[in-house]
Design an enzyme around this catalytic site. Sequence first.
Site, mmCIF file in Angstrom:
data_model
loop_
_atom_site.group_PDB
_atom_site.id
_atom_site.type_symbol
_atom_site.label_atom_id
_atom_site.label_comp_id
_atom_site.label_asym_id
_atom_site.label_seq_id
_atom_site.Cartn_x
_atom_site.Cartn_y
_atom_site.Cartn_z
ATOM 1 N N TYR A 439 6.614 34.243 -20.696
ATOM 2 C CA TYR A 439 7.350 33.298 -21.526
ATOM 3 C C TYR A 439 8.423 32.568 -20.730
ATOM 4 O O TYR A 439 8.814 32.979 -19.648
ATOM 5 C CB TYR A 439 7.890 33.910 -22.809
ATOM 6 C CG TYR A 439 8.773 35.127 -22.766
ATOM 7 C CD1 TYR A 439 9.496 35.510 -21.649
ATOM 8 C CD2 TYR A 439 8.907 35.915 -23.919
ATOM 9 C CE1 TYR A 439 10.317 36.615 -21.662
ATOM 10 C CE2 TYR A 439 9.726 37.029 -23.940
ATOM 11 C CZ TYR A 439 10.431 37.374 -22.809
ATOM 12 O OH TYR A 439 11.240 38.475 -22.839
ATOM 13 N N GLU A 440 8.845 31.447 -21.279
ATOM 14 C CA GLU A 440 9.723 30.477 -20.605
ATOM 15 C C GLU A 440 9.101 29.936 -19.309
ATOM 16 O O GLU A 440 9.807 29.531 -18.392
ATOM 17 C CB GLU A 440 11.111 31.080 -20.317
ATOM 18 C CG GLU A 440 11.786 31.740 -21.490
ATOM 19 C CD GLU A 440 11.852 30.859 -22.724
ATOM 20 O OE1 GLU A 440 11.797 29.631 -22.578
ATOM 21 O OE2 GLU A 440 11.951 31.406 -23.831
ATOM 22 N N GLY A 441 7.800 29.912 -19.265
ATOM 23 C CA GLY A 441 7.082 29.405 -18.101
ATOM 24 C C GLY A 441 6.552 30.535 -17.253
ATOM 25 O O GLY A 441 7.306 31.377 -16.770
#
Length: 598
Positions: A439-441
Amino acid sequence: MSEYHAPLRDMQFVLNELGYLEQVLGLPGCSHLDVELVDAILSEAGKFAHGVLAPLNVSGDRQGARWLDGEVRTASGWREAYQRFTEGGWNALSCAPQFGGQGLPRVVSALVEEMWNAANLSFGLCPMLTRGAIEAIELRGSAYLKHTYLAKMISGQWTGTMNLTEPQAGSDLAAVRTRAEPAGDGTFRIKGQKIFITYGEHDLAENIVHLVLARTPGSPAGVKGISLFVVPKYLVEADGRLGARNDVRCTAIEHKLGIHASPTAVLAFGDGDGATGWLVGEEHRGLGYMFIMMNAARFSVGIEGVGLSERAYQRARSYARDRIQGSEIGASTRSDVAIIRHPDVRRMLLSMKARTEAMRALACEVAAAMDCAERHPSPAARLEWQALVELMIPVVKGWSTENAVDITSLGIQIHGGMGYIEETGAAQYLRDARITTLYEGTTGIQASDLIGRKIARDGGKAIATLGQQIQQVIEALTATDDAQLQANAGNLGKALIALNASVAFIVAQFPLQPARVAAGAVPFLELLGIVAGGWQMARSALVAHRQLKVGNADQGFYRGKLLTARFYADHWLPQAESLSRIVVQGADAVLEMPDQQF
């Protein structure tokens, strides 16, 4: 089963002896702080993490969050813990004083955040997302939005979320389809669906403030047509009281590998006339505004990696001290010993310990740079610090979380077969850690950002400045009268040469053969993380060496620092040269393999 205890002495070492606290104390807005106050804050946070959050970690994992008819109930004890969290002022640590925050520098709040993540990652995710939403509204929101939302979000009375992902879009935000139709009264009607929304619905706070990416009519295609909106769960009346329920509902929560107690929601906006939303900043600049939240979140996810690694290390260390099995290799007796006496277990423990300490120090380096970039009185200095922040956030996020997956896995390995049994607690850390690389890239996205936007775009200037700082530490090690520190300098010097060779390759080849460079992006991110971590461990070794020479009473602590740094130099820095070869020479098979042969 071992208990979590915040590593206060290690945290104080990083803040006080590596100099990060001194670096920020002279900045505007930090004059009220001193070493004693910061130590007291860390101590109290450690007590809260140990006494309130950690006891809920296993029960929250087993019980999970529950969805019923659009409502979400958090695990038993969660609401009471959140109330104590907000009453204690923990939600407001690093927030702006003008809206009720305490204004602590990021380098201090980052270590407190590590404690929340180590004690109970599922709980810590809620205030982490709220803080990101606060920053976006504070920096780009209108006076109305700031007045309406910030004080109650900072107090924790209301929480915040980040709504990017949609079923068809994934990480490709250019594919966002959620619509925002002007309502004629300065508001918009939001219609669409968002997925993977952390704490998108819950029962901890009375309101949830969603920050939502959406497209206005006639907006350009791609990311340039995206705008950002504040969409509260409950509308807010002019006097600040909560009004009617907005047209947003939770249609499900995800069933996940880990972080079971953190509700990951599917949200439907506009089943009726549309959810009421307010534009943040200017139209079509939403993605840039959302990156304020995203960059804050990426750094915080890196801190999650540090916290999970520390917790897994503590549990593995406790087990290794208590588990009696097998005789010691080379000993004169055949008596069984604690497994901490076995060389391979010691190697694994040191691998966990050394990387965790390197990650913590590197995160504090970047956190202090964030403070300087925000608060330094010189505009030129702020730009220099910001360049370091932007360079290193992908590393703090990507390298720390990939390490966390490996470190938590090693924790299971040290437990042996018992580590695979849920009752021992070791497996939960690996399950929880696995999301942090996603998550968040994902790590691949972090690495692509690193090679393209952070290195190739500026011709390697920011990373050259970092290399100069590393070289200064190498020279300081070499100048000592200690043979082992000089050997550490040799390992770090070779690693820096390997890093510089990879940077030269990226700068030269990215404009010509971007795919070739991209094939080695993740190995390069790992390479930079290892070298930057080695830089921090070398600095730690220099401090420990000085303290031992002057006869500091805490001899055991500093001796441990020297040996941990030696292990890192001997076991991790040599990997830099092989990673550099992968970056420079490893693209051919990746690019030439026919699709049908995979």
